[in-house]
Design an enzyme around this catalytic site. Sequence first.
Site, PDB file in Angstrom:
ATOM      1  N   GLN A   1       0.833  -1.201   0.000  1.00  0.00           N
ATOM      2  CA  GLN A   1       0.000   0.000   0.000  1.00  0.00           C
ATOM      3  C   GLN A   1       0.869   1.253   0.000  1.00  0.00           C
ATOM      4  O   GLN A   1       1.772   1.391   0.828  1.00  0.00           O
ATOM      5  CB  GLN A   1      -0.920   0.035   1.228  1.00  0.00           C
ATOM      6  CG  GLN A   1      -1.890   1.214   1.161  1.00  0.00           C
ATOM      7  CD  GLN A   1      -2.782   1.344   2.381  1.00  0.00           C
ATOM      8  OE1 GLN A   1      -2.318   1.688   3.460  1.00  0.00           O
ATOM      9  NE2 GLN A   1      -4.070   1.093   2.207  1.00  0.00           N
TER      10      GLN A   1
ATOM     11  N   CYS B   1      -6.615   6.400   5.548  1.00  0.00           N
ATOM     12  CA  CYS B   1      -5.938   6.674   6.824  1.00  0.00           C
ATOM     13  C   CYS B   1      -6.439   7.983   7.446  1.00  0.00           C
ATOM     14  O   CYS B   1      -6.456   9.019   6.783  1.00  0.00           O
ATOM     15  CB  CYS B   1      -4.426   6.752   6.627  1.00  0.00           C
ATOM     16  SG  CYS B   1      -3.555   7.102   8.168  1.00  0.00           S
TER      17      CYS B   1
ATOM     18  N   ASN C   1     -14.782  -3.783   5.072  1.00  0.00           N
ATOM     19  CA  ASN C   1     -13.859  -3.588   6.194  1.00  0.00           C
ATOM     20  C   ASN C   1     -14.563  -2.819   7.314  1.00  0.00           C
ATOM     21  O   ASN C   1     -15.296  -1.884   7.051  1.00  0.00           O
ATOM     22  CB  ASN C   1     -12.622  -2.833   5.678  1.00  0.00           C
ATOM     23  CG  ASN C   1     -11.607  -2.494   6.761  1.00  0.00           C
ATOM     24  OD1 ASN C   1     -11.148  -1.367   6.844  1.00  0.00           O
ATOM     25  ND2 ASN C   1     -11.245  -3.450   7.586  1.00  0.00           N
TER      26      ASN C   1
ATOM     27  N   GLY D   1      -8.730  -5.796  10.235  1.00  0.00           N
ATOM     28  CA  GLY D   1      -7.650  -4.998  10.810  1.00  0.00           C
ATOM     29  C   GLY D   1      -7.508  -5.275  12.293  1.00  0.00           C
ATOM     30  O   GLY D   1      -6.848  -6.229  12.708  1.00  0.00           O
TER      31      GLY D   1
END
Length: 324
Positions: free
Chosen positions: A70, A100, A200, A224
């Site tokens: 990434q 992010c 996610n 995650g």
Amino acid sequence: MKIGNVELKNKVFLSPMAGVTDLPFRLICKEQNCGLLYTEMINAKALCYDDENTKKMLKIEEKEHPVAVQIFGSDPDFMGRAAEIMNDYSNEILDINMGCPAPKVIKNGDGSALMKNPKLVEQVLTSVVKNSKKPVTVKIRKGWDDENINAIEIAKIAEYCGISALAIHGRTREQYYSGKADWDIISQIKNNISIPVIGNGDVFEVEDAINMLDKTHCDAIMIGRGAQGNPWIFKRINHYMQTGEILPEATVEEKMNTAIKHLKLAVKEHGEYVAVREMRKHIAWYLKGLRHSAKVRDEINKIESCEEVIDKLNSYMQHSLTLE
């Protein structure tokens, strides 16, 4: 499933996490049948400037494959050059970070801040796809905040630009990791684009994964925080998908032995000084929820030698086994 020309053995993936998904942790997750490993996010500019620390983060071992690297950045030229550089590395997939929420990332317009500028998103994605010989994927959030939810718009731009798959975390940037992940946005994106969609957010148990697949019809799941101290989640979800049986959770013995193995891999990769400190958070995750673990966690946080940490974990394990 397939992402571009990359065949994947299963659809349970490890999410990229800064300071977490380094080589040792990825190897631990791979052992537990993780279908696709993601590296920590790599700064595109640092990569272009041949930064040594950045290059160290790009070390991939043979047994890890398939791997997605990434990258993050918001300058189309740098992102394109970074994509070109990554053609010489062994990763199968190149991923773009647009999710992010960290202040040090968004202050430069990178990460989830990039979603605020759809025109720039198109330029960045076009540049990366044009320069990459590998399938390009992107990870986004629901939007910036509740007033600016534009994940569907960004997903359509991604498909138009030639992105091979899209991962969506069902929270806004403003939410960080608080509140509940909105899985409805995953379904909406799945209904609006034809490339694979990876869901996610809030997958901590086998049941969560099954519910996400049932509710959103996403093509794959990305885990995650649910994998922190719990790499067995990949094996358990895959086992359920194949058999309909939920395997028992990892025992204290399995957790401590894995923590020790993880520590040894970290020492080999980063050296004892760095590894012992970096592993403190991982060991706290392995210990989470176990009886009488607060004391051993606090003691480990003060230890600086690998052997002492191993002794402490072994003695905790022996003590736990005598209590059973």
